[in-house]
Scaffold this motif. Structure first.
Motif: not given
Length: 346
Positions: A1-11, A62-73
């Motif tokens: 499972m993956s997805v792509t954006l550019n670096a500016h958008q993710v930040g 690519d693949g199934a939907p993604i849903a996860r929590t990025l830990p604050a630390r």
């Protein structure tokens, strides 16, 4: 499972939501939720008082939907890594085995995530807010520039807001304070081409995502409270904490067994100190609200440091008192006495 954006958008997604992350006492909300459906990648954060959702149309899922929590630390390190990437470079988020891997042409970073951690049902929450807002709205909502919001930070702890149609000023009122902010021009006048004009437009823009991207039942909004020792950073929260502690100590004082004199004394002292602090804070807030807020923030930092005993010693010394004698007396009270057995031995 993956997805792509550019670096500016993710930040940019992280930047737009990071200030809304809940503290560590609400683990399910202590991070930024990343969800990807067939069209968008979302970043979601809430501290139960505010909610922020950012999204960008991705380059393909690519693949199934993604849903996860990025830990604050882990977020500061991730943000630094993204800053090091050219903004136009593609960044692919790949999910596998409790890991999210961020891959760019010039580097890679991997974060550990909890595959089983649920998140609140933010999609339904947003829909409810939009519908409730629409039901009580009789006029078009003005567009405001966030650059001016900070100018009202020192006006009062809380401000009530009234909006007016068209290009009429927004009114803000606090205790002995009035303010106004002019709206910016709408997209029909040449600006803000991505800004929704009305609630129908907002509803249409945000109503095209699935109800539950990860296929799991969303978690309810948590209702946990902070530990009793945790300090508040605002006058309102501090007043509530002090009055709550006063009533709690009074109740415990009545309920405590008379066989525990030290416990009774502790409850009495806690109640007296909480009430005294409330009365002093109330007087200071009436005299100088800004100073009251400043002192509360300083006290919070001092309590977090865990060094209030040393602070008290230094303050007593500066006041011309004898804190060393107090310390010696306390040690004498807690040191068990050793019986004199010399006569018996002889």
């Amino acid at each position: 499972m993956s997805v792509t954006l550019n670096a500016h958008q993710v930040g940019r997604m992280l930047d737009r939501t990071a200030d809304h992350i809940a503290d560590e006492y609400t683990p399910v909300l202590h991070g930024i939720r990343i969800e990807a459906d067939a069209t968008f990648l979302y970043a979601v954060a809430t501290d139960q008082s505010t909610l922020a959702i950012a999204r960008y149309r991705h380059h393909g899922l690519d693949g199934a939907p993604i849903a996860r929590t990025l830990p604050a630390r882990a977020l500061p390190a991730l943000r630094r890594w993204l800053t090091d990437q050219p903004g136009s470079d593609p960044v692919t988020l790949t999910l596998a085995d409790s890991k999210i891997r961020f891959t760019a042409p010039h580097g890679e970073m991997t974060l550990t995530v909890d595959d089983d951690q649920k998140y609140i049902g933010w999609r339904g929450l947003v829909r409810d807010i939009i519908e409730q807002t629409a039901a009580g709205t009789e006029c078009a909502c003005p567009a405001l520039t966030t650059q001016m919001f900070g100018r009202f930070a020192a006006a009062d702890e809380r401000l009530r807001v009234w909006t007016n149609p068209g290009r009429q000023p927004v009114l803000l009122a606090g205790e002995d304070f009035l303010g106004a902010q002019m709206p910016v021009r709408s997209r029909h006048e040449g600006f803000d081409t991505g800004l929704a004009d009305d609630l129908d437009h907002v509803r249409n823009l945000w109503d095209d995502s699935p109800t539950d991207a990860d296929g799991l039942t969303p978690a309810p909004m948590p209702t946990g409270s902070r530990p009793l020792h945790d300090a508040s950073r605002t006058p309102t929260d501090t007043v509530e904490a002090l009055l709550h502690q006063t009533m709690r100590s009074t109740h415990d004082l009545i309920e405590e067994s008379s066989d525990s004199p030290k416990a009774v004394a502790a409850h009495a002292a806690a109640g007296v100190m909480a009430w005294t602090a409330y009365r002093y804070l109330d007087a200071l807030h009436r005299a100088d609200p800004k100073l009251a807020a400043q002192i509360i923030a300083e006290v919070d930092d001092e309590l977090d440091s865990g060094e209030i005993g040393e602070f008290a010693y230094d303050a007593a010394t500066a006041a011309g008192l004898d804190p060393q004698k107090w310390q010696d007396d306390l040690e004498a009270e807690t040191t068990p006495s050793v019986p004199d057995t010399s006569a018996t031995e002889r």
